[in-house]
Design an enzyme around this catalytic site. Sequence first.
Site, mmCIF file in Angstrom:
data_model
loop_
_atom_site.group_PDB
_atom_site.id
_atom_site.type_symbol
_atom_site.label_atom_id
_atom_site.label_comp_id
_atom_site.label_asym_id
_atom_site.label_seq_id
_atom_site.Cartn_x
_atom_site.Cartn_y
_atom_site.Cartn_z
ATOM 1 N N LEU A 57 30.570 -22.002 -35.526
ATOM 2 C CA LEU A 57 29.726 -21.786 -34.999
ATOM 3 C C LEU A 57 28.713 -21.571 -35.175
ATOM 4 O O LEU A 57 27.062 -21.982 -35.416
ATOM 5 C CB LEU A 57 30.348 -20.295 -33.877
ATOM 6 C CG LEU A 57 31.203 -20.536 -33.115
ATOM 7 C CD1 LEU A 57 32.203 -19.337 -32.720
ATOM 8 C CD2 LEU A 57 31.479 -21.602 -31.518
ATOM 9 N N ARG B 140 43.086 -23.648 -42.693
ATOM 10 C CA ARG B 140 43.510 -24.418 -41.456
ATOM 11 C C ARG B 140 44.634 -25.756 -42.146
ATOM 12 O O ARG B 140 45.954 -25.983 -41.222
ATOM 13 C CB ARG B 140 43.209 -24.680 -40.684
ATOM 14 C CG ARG B 140 42.027 -23.561 -39.750
ATOM 15 C CD ARG B 140 41.378 -23.856 -38.791
ATOM 16 N NE ARG B 140 40.742 -23.135 -38.179
ATOM 17 C CZ ARG B 140 39.618 -22.109 -37.373
ATOM 18 N NH1 ARG B 140 39.129 -23.987 -37.099
ATOM 19 N NH2 ARG B 140 39.841 -21.639 -37.022
ATOM 20 N N GLY C 274 22.446 -32.996 -25.518
ATOM 21 C CA GLY C 274 24.065 -32.630 -25.851
ATOM 22 C C GLY C 274 22.797 -30.336 -25.826
ATOM 23 O O GLY C 274 22.156 -30.284 -26.700
ATOM 24 N N GLY C 275 23.965 -30.140 -24.616
ATOM 25 C CA GLY C 275 23.720 -28.684 -24.321
ATOM 26 C C GLY C 275 24.961 -27.726 -25.275
ATOM 27 O O GLY C 275 24.684 -26.369 -24.952
ATOM 28 N N GLU D 42 28.506 -30.515 -34.657
ATOM 29 C CA GLU D 42 29.693 -30.699 -35.378
ATOM 30 C C GLU D 42 29.263 -32.680 -35.677
ATOM 31 O O GLU D 42 30.034 -33.506 -36.353
ATOM 32 C CB GLU D 42 30.671 -30.680 -33.882
ATOM 33 C CG GLU D 42 32.242 -31.356 -34.405
ATOM 34 C CD GLU D 42 33.487 -31.214 -33.399
ATOM 35 O OE1 GLU D 42 33.212 -30.623 -32.897
ATOM 36 O OE2 GLU D 42 34.673 -31.741 -33.730
ATOM 37 N N ARG E 192 37.396 -27.959 -42.689
ATOM 38 C CA ARG E 192 36.673 -26.803 -42.468
ATOM 39 C C ARG E 192 36.992 -25.413 -42.449
ATOM 40 O O ARG E 192 38.411 -25.344 -41.735
ATOM 41 C CB ARG E 192 36.183 -26.991 -40.596
ATOM 42 C CG ARG E 192 34.737 -25.826 -40.360
ATOM 43 C CD ARG E 192 34.365 -26.036 -38.829
ATOM 44 N NE ARG E 192 35.195 -25.869 -37.794
ATOM 45 C CZ ARG E 192 36.129 -25.274 -37.195
ATOM 46 N NH1 ARG E 192 35.670 -23.794 -38.060
ATOM 47 N NH2 ARG E 192 36.607 -25.468 -36.242
ATOM 48 N N LEU F 174 26.117 -25.195 -28.505
ATOM 49 C CA LEU F 174 25.741 -24.283 -29.601
ATOM 50 C C LEU F 174 24.481 -25.378 -30.546
ATOM 51 O O LEU F 174 23.456 -24.676 -29.882
ATOM 52 C CB LEU F 174 25.938 -23.723 -30.412
ATOM 53 C CG LEU F 174 27.327 -22.832 -30.052
ATOM 54 C CD1 LEU F 174 28.263 -22.338 -31.122
ATOM 55 C CD2 LEU F 174 26.244 -21.426 -29.142
ATOM 56 N N ALA F 175 24.690 -26.039 -31.018
ATOM 57 C CA ALA F 175 23.519 -26.689 -32.002
ATOM 58 C C ALA F 175 22.565 -27.466 -31.181
ATOM 59 O O ALA F 175 21.064 -27.030 -31.185
ATOM 60 C CB ALA F 175 24.703 -28.082 -32.935
ATOM 61 N N GLY F 176 22.779 -28.042 -29.999
ATOM 62 C CA GLY F 176 21.650 -28.550 -29.151
ATOM 63 C C GLY F 176 21.033 -28.127 -28.769
ATOM 64 O O GLY F 176 19.166 -27.276 -28.491
#
Lengths: 251, 213, 644
Positions: free
Chosen positions: C418, C297, C10-11, C402, C412, C13-15
């Site tokens: 982010l 939310r 996975g590319g 996520e 959340r 933000l986390a990856g």
Amino acid sequence: MAEKTITIQIKRQDSRDSSSYWQTFEIPYKPNSNVISCLMDIRRNPVTKEGKQVPPVIWECNCLEEVCGACTMVINGRVRQSCSALIDTLAQPVRLQPMSKFPVVRDLAVDRSRMFENLKKVKAWMQVDGYHDLGPGAKVPETNQGIAYKLSECMTCGCCMEACPQFSLNNNFIGAAPISQARLFNMNPVGKFIAEQRLQPLMEAGGIGDCGNAQNCVEACPKSIPLTESIAEMSKQVSVQMFKNIFQKRS
Amino acid sequence: MGSDFLLRRIHSITGIVPVGLFLIYHLYTQLYLHHGAEVYNQQVNGYYDSPLAILALVIFVYIPLIFHSVYGLKISSSLANPSEIKATQEYKYFSNLLYWLQRLSGVGVFLFVVAHLANAQIIPLMNGEWGAHYEHLQGGFLNPSSGWLTLTVYILGITGAAFHLGNGISTFCMTWGIALTPLSQKMVRTCGIGVFFVLVLSGYYSISVFWLN
Amino acid sequence: MSKQRVIVIGGGLAGLAATMKIAEQGMQVLLVSFLPVKRSHSVCAQGGINGAVNIKGEGDSPDIHFYDTVKGGDFLGHQPLCKDMCYNGPFVIHLMDRLGVTFNRTPEGNLDFRRFGGTLHHRTAFAGATTGQQLLYALDEQVRRLEVEGIVEKMEWHEYLGAILNDEGRCVGAVIHNLRSGEIVSERGDAVVLATGGPGLVYGRSTNSAVCTGTATTSAYLQGAKYGNGEFIQIHPSAIPGHDKLRLMSESARGEGGRVWVPRKPGDNRPPKQIPDNERYYFLEERYPLFGNLVPRDVGSREIYDVCINGGLGVGGENKVYLDLTHHSREHLNRRLGGILEIYEKFTGVDPRENPMEIFPAVHYSMGGIWTDYERTEEGLINHESPRNQSTSLTGLYAAGEADYQYHGANRLGANSLLSCIYTGLMMGPGVVNYVKNVDQAAEDIPSSVFEKAVQEKKERFDQIKAMKGKENPYALHHELGELMIANVLIVRENDKLEKTLDVINEYEERWNNVECVDTQVWTNPVPSYINQLYNMIQLSKIITKGAMLRNEFRGAHYKPEFDLNQPKDFKPETYLEYYEQKQNGKVNEDSFTPEHMEYMKRFEANNDKWLKSSIAQFKNGQPDITYEEVDTSLVTPRPRKYD
């Protein structure tokens, strides 16, 4: 009254080397459709207008809100993102073609890796010391941020290159987007430390010198990035660099 | 820094200095046609009084012109893929039109220059008539059988050359990073269009002299 | 030991953050992505990223951010992780600034911050209204740089099919599917990080991107990994209705002063601008005077649902409400929200600077995900060196972003995603490297038979899929699944409906066997892969639905009216803290509370005793088996939430 329909002609190609062919699809009209929602409808029932069962059409897409750049294709002769191409604003039959300046992978999907390779050439990144806590970054005036933000919206979709008469499958022109990215990093208070390293590749074959000033890039850019301004700015920078290269040479 | 880049830049600058400046000077000289054969011939031949006239002409006009033409043809010929050319024709913008006209006029002017050199220099030299420039031109334009052709070629040539320079000024300002913002780019384009009109009108007037005189 | 490496799947933000941080320590990384990483779903994040930098001098601090986060998540978040994340918020923002993110600025040139839901502070750094895009690009650029430096290798257009487990059940690599050539191969890796995002596509249409199928995390679940809090699906209050996607209208629209309203008169068909102020029902402002349009939310979505469905006040009788920004100048709006307003205009043809936008809630984010571990310190922070951090229940398999489950609890807060994505990616780096350096045997030295077997299994699976000649179109079946989930497992959840839904999903699983592989070509054929993803989405929808059915309470985004504790109108959370303190001290003076409050607090306590737990799904006999695990709530006492 006959049911309202949407007619879509798609240029298909089974593999990289095979020849292309056209297929026509007719699907029921839905208000507020876009090209992708139509391609999805076709995928759920991949039958041509003539009633022939065919494999679903291959196209690239991801975000569907025009920020990822994946779903770029040529729609009625113009390159754009298919997610934001609203059917109600398009002349029918809607003609879909893959981008012509990148090798076709299959159907409407093309291989745009050339663009990412070009980003490597111009070192479109910050040369930071590390990813640990080194405190806050440099202060930036609001006006500079405004310009930089616009440039940073480039999603590497390739519209500027597809529309550019100088950019070809058969040459190595770098295209407008990476030139604009070089500008973005060269205007960063820290990024400019290696500005020269971004200028040198632009002064090689296929660099900024190949720009022909047709200015289609700036018209085709879906994010309205001031590409011609970027090209002019980088032209200025390479002009200065050229004289430095000639007159400030050290052995 | 690659040689391609340098050659491009040289191509760009030679289009303005000296080739562009020569074009302006040349068209300016032609206005002497207004005063008839004697003044005009004297004006033209006077240039050759200098012992360095030919050398200067070669260095400041012929070599740059040949370089600009040959390299320009090379640039234009690299756009060889017809389907790609067709793909970009869909973008009906003024700038795109100018882009194509610049290449078209470049090729056209190149052919014109060859014909013009042959007509105005080589043929008179071979016929031993060199020096009576006014009469030679007059004869060409007013020739009952081929005059229309000469006129057409010159009108196209002057128009093409004026356009190529006028538009070249604005692309030069982009290429060298002189006109940075869209507004300044628009300004230099307007100036270029102005130059085009001045040059074209002066050229047309010079030719019209043969009918007016 | 042979050369070791980590595989990151996975590319987003986390990856990318994990790749960067792991590579920085000299460890080779293989980054596998379904599509070019620059097109990952993180680009869709709009509003901003939270970090208590306190630029506005409001007295904001990481502790307040921490409190807002756990309160926003209805106390289901793991507090040491939440605390460590919030303490690292300012660092993450400064790092991203250094990486070139074009954050908006104050006149002095400092980072600018805006307000977001669930907090009273200006805590959200932003780059126009496309912050996720800018953050993703900055990380993408760093990874490209590391690629050039030779420490990262990228495999784009490749899909993760599953972890390769050795005889002891340790993850030693991954089975990878080349989406162009169709080849299925194994890649050796001493650790595998799943940073594969959320599962929005289980709902068919959501604010998620086309790749957000949750299939990678589901495959880990099918291989025995625990899946946590699956039923907690965030419904974002504001999305633009559409056939192909429900496009997000960022919370930043409300953060910048956007007002939500409906006409007071049902079926009022006047154009919105002709409706005078006193005939407009600004229901969020009226119902929540303190937080107004910036309630969290879950609250916002519920209120919009209530106004439209129960109140019948939706715009034009349809399920839509107005989100109004027209009281701001065009210039101001373009500078602060340009990106999202352009999106609205492009997709609806209406200029939101002139006319109120029409929005409705949509599936947005999964608070739940693969279960992951952590090691806390005495102070209630995280030991960043620990190999346990972000480790799934399968040794050597990690999860981040996520795809994990423990930061956002039951709901959340906006602009925390982010932060959590980048934070987890960075935070886990040292631990993963420590883990890899201490394994007994490098993946490179493990007999190839282990890898061949895993590849063979997947090849057989795909051969079976390609041979499927049933009557169902897989895309149409997915569409049905999505509509079912939207109709039954969304904002309001009722047990009888959930039970029926679970039955229907099991029918879908049967019907899945009868799909047709509508494309059999080898080269660039997404259909077999899609059919496999559909299977996983069906499994995941069962986790969500069963989890929702079994959790008999109302917590955060999981709203069951039947189990609403009915907080008295005049109740204050401080009252509960008083009660709680008395109880800790051994004796509660019941007379100091009104009977109504007393009763409510007892209900609240009993409910927490039973339900303030993570639900853990494990794949057993083809169904999710759901158990419950304690949550670390030792730092902030769980208390009733209140936003008015």
